[in-house]
Design a protein around this motif. Structure first.
Motif, short mmCIF file in Angstrom:
data_model
loop_
_atom_site.label_atom_id
_atom_site.label_comp_id
_atom_site.label_asym_id
_atom_site.label_seq_id
_atom_site.Cartn_x
_atom_site.Cartn_y
_atom_site.Cartn_z
N GLU A 1 0.88 -1.26 -0.04
CA GLU A 1 0.10 -0.04 -0.06
C GLU A 1 0.91 1.25 0.01
N GLY A 2 0.32 2.58 -0.08
CA GLY A 2 0.83 3.66 -0.19
C GLY A 2 1.07 4.16 1.37
N LEU A 3 1.97 5.13 1.44
CA LEU A 3 2.37 5.59 2.71
C LEU A 3 0.76 6.45 3.31
N GLN A 4 0.58 6.22 4.65
CA GLN A 4 -0.68 6.88 5.24
C GLN A 4 -0.20 7.62 6.33
N LEU A 5 -0.68 8.91 6.29
CA LEU A 5 -0.36 9.71 7.62
C LEU A 5 -1.02 9.00 8.87
N LEU A 6 0.04 8.87 9.75
CA LEU A 6 -0.39 8.14 11.23
C LEU A 6 -0.93 9.14 12.18
N LEU A 7 0.00 10.09 12.39
CA LEU A 7 -0.32 11.31 13.24
C LEU A 7 0.88 12.39 12.94
N LYS A 8 0.46 13.60 13.55
CA LYS A 8 1.18 14.71 13.31
C LYS A 8 1.30 15.85 14.37
N ALA A 9 2.23 16.56 14.33
CA ALA A 9 2.21 17.55 15.38
C ALA A 9 2.82 19.03 14.98
N THR A 10 2.19 20.05 15.15
CA THR A 10 2.46 21.23 14.35
C THR A 10 3.40 21.96 15.32
N LYS A 11 3.44 22.04 16.49
CA LYS A 11 4.40 22.82 17.55
C LYS A 11 4.74 22.31 18.63
N ALA A 12 5.71 22.86 19.40
CA ALA A 12 6.36 22.37 20.46
C ALA A 12 5.31 21.70 21.42
N ASP A 13 5.77 20.44 22.19
CA ASP A 13 4.96 19.95 23.13
C ASP A 13 3.44 19.38 22.62
N ASP A 14 3.17 19.73 21.44
CA ASP A 14 1.87 18.93 20.89
C ASP A 14 2.02 17.43 20.96
N LYS A 15 1.10 16.91 21.22
CA LYS A 15 1.08 15.17 21.12
C LYS A 15 0.16 14.90 19.94
N GLY A 16 0.62 13.96 18.95
CA GLY A 16 -0.25 13.34 18.03
C GLY A 16 -0.49 12.25 18.48
N SER A 17 -1.77 11.55 18.17
CA SER A 17 -2.09 10.39 18.49
C SER A 17 -3.10 9.70 17.47
N ASN A 18 -3.10 8.49 17.18
CA ASN A 18 -3.96 7.85 16.27
C ASN A 18 -3.66 6.39 16.35
N LYS A 19 -4.91 5.49 16.29
CA LYS A 19 -4.68 3.99 16.35
C LYS A 19 -3.95 3.59 17.72
N GLY A 20 -3.87 4.37 18.80
CA GLY A 20 -3.08 3.84 19.87
C GLY A 20 -1.54 3.99 19.93
N PHE A 21 -1.09 4.78 18.61
CA PHE A 21 -0.06 5.48 18.66
C PHE A 21 0.14 6.72 19.31
N GLU A 22 1.23 6.99 19.67
CA GLU A 22 1.42 8.43 20.22
C GLU A 22 2.95 8.98 19.89
N ALA A 23 2.95 10.25 19.67
CA ALA A 23 4.17 10.87 19.42
C ALA A 23 4.13 12.57 20.07
N THR A 24 5.23 12.82 20.80
CA THR A 24 5.22 14.05 21.30
C THR A 24 6.31 14.93 20.96
N TYR A 25 6.08 16.16 20.25
CA TYR A 25 6.95 16.98 19.84
C TYR A 25 7.75 17.69 20.83
N ARG A 26 8.96 17.36 20.73
CA ARG A 26 9.96 17.90 21.98
C ARG A 26 11.08 18.77 21.26
N LYS A 27 11.00 19.83 21.42
CA LYS A 27 11.81 20.85 20.92
C LYS A 27 13.20 20.89 21.46
N GLU A 28 13.10 20.73 22.92
CA GLU A 28 14.39 20.76 23.56
C GLU A 28 15.06 19.59 23.18
#
Lengths: 112, 114
Positions: free
Chosen positions: B42-69
């Motif tokens: 299959e093609g790439l699919q967007l899982l999650l995103k974050a646009t600024k520091a400390d934002d947390k993206g989440s989807n389908k049980g996955f998480e990622a936090t934008y850590r600028k430091e």
């Protein structure tokens, strides 16, 4: 949801021949499409931005005469690899969309 | 220039294990950060995103936090499933959010065994 279709999914050609890869947006119109190239175990690299009705914008280092892009309609962009050589063998991926990009499944080109 | 570095795979886990895929970036300004997933065939699919520091993206049980430091955007999931087996790409854009100008990491292949 939005679907982007690429054809062919894989192609094998002889050195010196040209190969055309199609990218279609199946259920939406795309004034802009993007073409990427991915080498094995490497990142996807943006090659060019395809603009409907106008010339494509190529990234630095990408030969525009080698990789011809045509975006003649709002649902179709084509990438033609001209006079292909073994070093052009790669995985080519297109994408389209406004707020969220939809990617095609990719086209694997092998040049013998 | 801008770049993304993510951990090399393949990563093999048992079902219900905890997943972390590390991603760090180098960029000027304030990039937007993304995780894409590519299932077999299959093609790439967007899982999650974050646009600024400390934002947390989440989807389908996955998480990622934008850590600028720490210039990081690590992907985590508490309990993986066999259906999560795929290649995961970390990416950034520094062009006003235009996803066409994405810079991708090399991808990390995840295999989850039953």
């Amino acid at each position: 949801g939005a679907v982007v279709s690429q054809h062919p999914s894989w192609v094998i050609c002889k050195s010196g021949t040209s190969v055309k890869i199609e990218c279609r947006s199946l259920d939406f119109q795309a004034t802009t499409m993007f073409w990427y190239r991915q080498f094995p175990k490497q990142s996807l690299m943006l090659m060019a931005t395809s603009n409907e009705g106008s010339k494509a914008t190529y990234e630095q280092g990408v030969e525009k005469d080698k990789f011809l892009i045509n975006h003649a309609s709002l649902t179709l962009s084509t990438l033609t690899v001209t006079s292909a050589h073994p070093e052009d063998s790669s995985f080519y991926i297109c994408s389209a969309g406004a707020n969220v990009l939809t990617f095609g499944a990719g086209s694997r080109l092998t040049v013998l | 220039g801008d770049s993304v570095t993510q951990m090399e795979g393949p990563v093999t886990l048992s079902e219900e294990a905890f997943l972390t895929i590390n991603c760090t970036y180098t960029a000027t300004g304030y990039p937007s950060l993304f995780w894409y997933v590519q299932y077999p065939g299959e093609g790439l699919q967007l899982l999650l995103k974050a646009t600024k520091a400390d934002d947390k993206g989440s989807n389908k049980g996955f998480e990622a936090t934008y850590r600028k430091e720490t210039t990081s955007f690590h992907l985590e999931k508490g309990s993986v499933q066999v259906s999560d087996s795929a290649v995961y790409f970390c990416a950034l854009t520094n062009y006003g959010g235009s996803q066409g100008n994405l810079i991708f990491g090399k991808g990390t292949k995840l295999s989850v065994k039953p």
